[in-house]
Motif scaffolding. Structure first.
Motif, mmCIF file in Angstrom:
data_model
loop_
_atom_site.group_PDB
_atom_site.id
_atom_site.type_symbol
_atom_site.label_atom_id
_atom_site.label_comp_id
_atom_site.label_asym_id
_atom_site.label_seq_id
_atom_site.Cartn_x
_atom_site.Cartn_y
_atom_site.Cartn_z
ATOM 1 N N GLN A 95 8.772 -4.924 17.835
ATOM 2 C CA GLN A 95 8.409 -5.297 16.263
ATOM 3 C C GLN A 95 8.974 -5.428 15.238
ATOM 4 N N ILE A 96 8.431 -5.889 14.225
ATOM 5 C CA ILE A 96 8.427 -6.153 12.571
ATOM 6 C C ILE A 96 9.506 -5.966 11.476
ATOM 7 N N ASP A 97 10.786 -5.338 11.032
ATOM 8 C CA ASP A 97 11.112 -4.460 9.929
ATOM 9 C C ASP A 97 10.512 -5.256 8.691
ATOM 10 N N PRO A 98 9.486 -3.955 7.940
ATOM 11 C CA PRO A 98 9.372 -4.170 6.406
ATOM 12 C C PRO A 98 9.421 -4.105 5.623
ATOM 13 N N ILE A 99 10.746 -4.306 5.421
ATOM 14 C CA ILE A 99 12.024 -4.280 4.226
ATOM 15 C C ILE A 99 12.107 -5.903 5.341
ATOM 16 N N ALA A 100 12.708 -6.023 5.689
ATOM 17 C CA ALA A 100 12.854 -7.668 6.376
ATOM 18 C C ALA A 100 12.252 -8.396 5.642
ATOM 19 N N ALA A 101 10.481 -8.191 5.781
ATOM 20 C CA ALA A 101 9.692 -8.984 5.861
ATOM 21 C C ALA A 101 9.447 -8.995 4.140
ATOM 22 N N SER A 102 9.188 -8.176 3.748
ATOM 23 C CA SER A 102 9.091 -8.007 1.871
ATOM 24 C C SER A 102 10.749 -8.781 1.242
ATOM 25 N N LYS A 103 11.122 -8.600 1.863
ATOM 26 C CA LYS A 103 12.547 -8.780 1.431
ATOM 27 C C LYS A 103 12.497 -11.365 1.634
ATOM 28 N N SER A 104 12.553 -11.162 2.595
ATOM 29 C CA SER A 104 11.956 -13.042 2.595
ATOM 30 C C SER A 104 10.943 -12.782 2.235
ATOM 31 N N LEU A 105 10.254 -12.007 2.051
ATOM 32 C CA LEU A 105 8.665 -12.714 0.747
ATOM 33 C C LEU A 105 9.317 -12.978 -0.563
ATOM 34 N N GLN A 106 10.485 -12.173 -0.930
ATOM 35 C CA GLN A 106 10.764 -12.545 -1.971
ATOM 36 C C GLN A 106 10.946 -13.831 -2.408
ATOM 37 N N THR A 107 12.176 -14.402 -1.715
ATOM 38 C CA THR A 107 12.713 -15.724 -1.717
ATOM 39 C C THR A 107 12.763 -16.291 -1.619
ATOM 40 N N THR A 108 10.969 -17.233 -0.969
ATOM 41 C CA THR A 108 10.428 -17.929 -1.221
ATOM 42 C C THR A 108 8.753 -17.590 -1.551
ATOM 43 N N LYS A 109 8.261 -18.277 -2.259
ATOM 44 C CA LYS A 109 6.701 -18.165 -2.639
ATOM 45 C C LYS A 109 5.829 -18.871 -1.706
ATOM 46 N N VAL A 110 4.554 -18.265 -1.346
ATOM 47 C CA VAL A 110 3.830 -17.981 -0.152
ATOM 48 C C VAL A 110 2.548 -17.822 -0.370
ATOM 49 N N SER A 111 1.552 -18.410 0.436
ATOM 50 C CA SER A 111 0.439 -17.999 -0.587
ATOM 51 C C SER A 111 -0.573 -16.346 -0.221
ATOM 52 N N PRO A 112 -0.930 -16.079 -1.059
ATOM 53 C CA PRO A 112 -1.129 -14.746 -0.793
ATOM 54 C C PRO A 112 -1.757 -14.013 0.521
ATOM 55 N N LYS A 113 -2.731 -15.417 1.414
ATOM 56 C CA LYS A 113 -2.758 -14.913 2.382
ATOM 57 C C LYS A 113 -1.826 -14.748 3.596
ATOM 58 N N SER A 114 -0.653 -15.907 3.609
ATOM 59 C CA SER A 114 0.098 -15.225 4.286
ATOM 60 C C SER A 114 1.142 -14.095 4.116
ATOM 61 N N GLU A 115 0.849 -14.252 2.571
ATOM 62 C CA GLU A 115 2.501 -13.175 2.555
ATOM 63 C C GLU A 115 1.287 -11.708 2.658
ATOM 64 N N THR A 116 0.068 -11.893 3.065
ATOM 65 C CA THR A 116 -0.262 -10.110 2.874
ATOM 66 C C THR A 116 -0.438 -10.084 4.685
ATOM 67 N N ILE A 117 -0.439 -10.900 5.056
ATOM 68 C CA ILE A 117 -0.861 -10.792 6.225
ATOM 69 C C ILE A 117 0.379 -10.361 6.955
ATOM 70 N N LEU A 118 1.610 -10.856 6.944
ATOM 71 C CA LEU A 118 3.116 -10.437 6.520
ATOM 72 C C LEU A 118 3.298 -9.542 6.706
ATOM 73 N N ARG A 119 2.967 -9.145 5.475
ATOM 74 C CA ARG A 119 3.518 -7.148 5.437
ATOM 75 C C ARG A 119 2.506 -6.393 5.543
ATOM 76 N N ALA A 120 1.182 -6.542 6.381
ATOM 77 C CA ALA A 120 0.521 -5.825 7.284
ATOM 78 C C ALA A 120 0.555 -5.484 8.551
ATOM 79 N N TRP A 121 0.663 -6.992 9.049
ATOM 80 C CA TRP A 121 1.461 -7.077 10.577
ATOM 81 C C TRP A 121 3.091 -6.267 10.674
#
Length: 351
Positions: free
Chosen positions: A103-129
């Motif tokens: 499993q992927i930690d949601p807190i770590a995933a959210s923090k990672s997304l804050q440091t680098t801008k990614v596309s809405p699609k990739s952000e959505t998939i990683l958060r949902a995943w």
């Protein structure tokens, strides 16, 4: 927040290890500890599902279903196969070890997304995943690999009956919710009364889940029985996480960590399985793929599963913590180092 969480966890774990060694504490024989860990899993699983953004889910339902139904099993079976191949003595529990850290930690995933801008699609998939794989890994552990390990030399009828009972209990809970809670008469009641009714139902469900050992039911009701906002329950998650870290520290006083097998598991999970799933199921730019590829860090569910299974009392799972704890630590190191290098590279490319 993530760094603070890691530092506090390390301090608590080391302190509990030192106290356990000093006072010769055997965590496996602490009264009702197994029950407390099961309660923690039930509550944690419910909150994780409760936190899933249904709006987010609807925007990428197809991708999420593909990643969860195909990607997560790949992340379990591939590292499990490699661990069993390179450490034959661990073959009986190899897939259970892989399940714990898939499993992927949601807190770590959210923090990672804050440091680098990614596309809405990739952000959505990683958060949902990162939100959806928690219940999936718990169900794989308690409904597939652990029963297969325990019942491999006995009749499986008990296993089949349990799964059928849990599925029926989920259907019954939803029907009762639609009939008696989600109706016009209840909607006319005050918010406090409705909350009291829902909390009473939720407590009843969790008591039933604890008695019967059903981990499917609390995950399922998290989709519709929502007396609290998820953010209000964040302190509960923190308490559960820190409690689990303390228990792991105590357990480590009586085991020798298997860093070689843990390293095999961590490397295959982080650099092979996670990368493969991202390449196969994510259609986006290479920069965005990289953020998803290396967005894997274990969280509360991995810790809870490790401790709960370790305390289950089954001799065949005795080596689980010795393998999964080094893997969790190494994956955390891989996560911080690769994301640091990746963020620097992407930042330099932008300037």
């Amino acid at each position: 927040m993530l760094i603070r969480l890691s530092i506090i966890s390390a301090i608590l774990g080391l302190t509990s290890y030192w106290l356990g060694a000093l006072f010769n504490i055997d965590a496996a024989h602490i009264p009702y500890l197994q029950t407390l860990m099961n309660i923690a899993i039930i509550i944690g699983l419910y909150i994780n599902v409760l936190s899933i953004d249904t709006t987010l889910l609807k925007t990428c339902l197809g991708s999420v279903i593909t990643v969860i139904c195909i990607g997560v099993p790949i992340k379990i079976f591939l590292p499990g196969f490699l661990l069993a191949s390179f450490s034959p003595k661990l073959a009986p529990i190899a897939y259970l070890c892989a399940t714990v850290i898939a499993q992927i930690d949601p807190i770590a995933a959210s923090k990672s997304l804050q440091t680098t801008k990614v596309s809405p699609k990739s952000e959505t998939i990683l958060r949902a995943w990162s939100s959806f794989d928690d219940p999936v890994t718990v169900l794989f552990a308690f409904y597939i690999f652990l029963p297969a390990l325990i019942f491999q030399d006995s009749n499986i009828s008990q296993y089949v009956v349990k799964i059928a009972t849990d599925i029926l209990s989920c259907a019954l809970a939803y029907c009762l919710y639609r009939l008696y809670i989600d109706n016009r008469r209840v909607s006319l009641l005050s918010d406090s009364v409705k909350t009291t009714i829902e909390v009473t139902c939720l407590v009843t469900i969790m008591i039933y889940s604890l008695i019967t050992g059903s981990f499917l039911l609390p995950a399922f009701v998290g989709f519709f029985l929502k007396p609290f906002a998820p953010e209000k329950l964040e302190p509960v998650i923190s308490v559960i996480f820190y409690f689990s870290v303390v228990v792991i520290g105590l357990l480590c006083t009586n085991i020798s960590l298997n860093w070689l097998s843990g390293g095999i598991l961590a490397f295959s999970m982080f650099f092979i399985a996670q990368v493969l799933v991202a390449v196969l199921f994510l259609k986006d730019s290479m920069a965005d793929k990289l953020k998803v590829m290396f967005g894997h860090q274990n969280g509360m569910t991995a810790i809870l599963l490790t401790v709960a299974i370790e305390l289950s009392g089954f001799d065949k799972t005795g080596d689980l913590l010795a393998v999964t704890l080094p893997a969790i630590i190494l994956i955390a190191l891989f996560y911080f180092s690769t994301n640091f290098l990746l963020d620097r590279k992407l930042f330099l490319q932008r300037i």
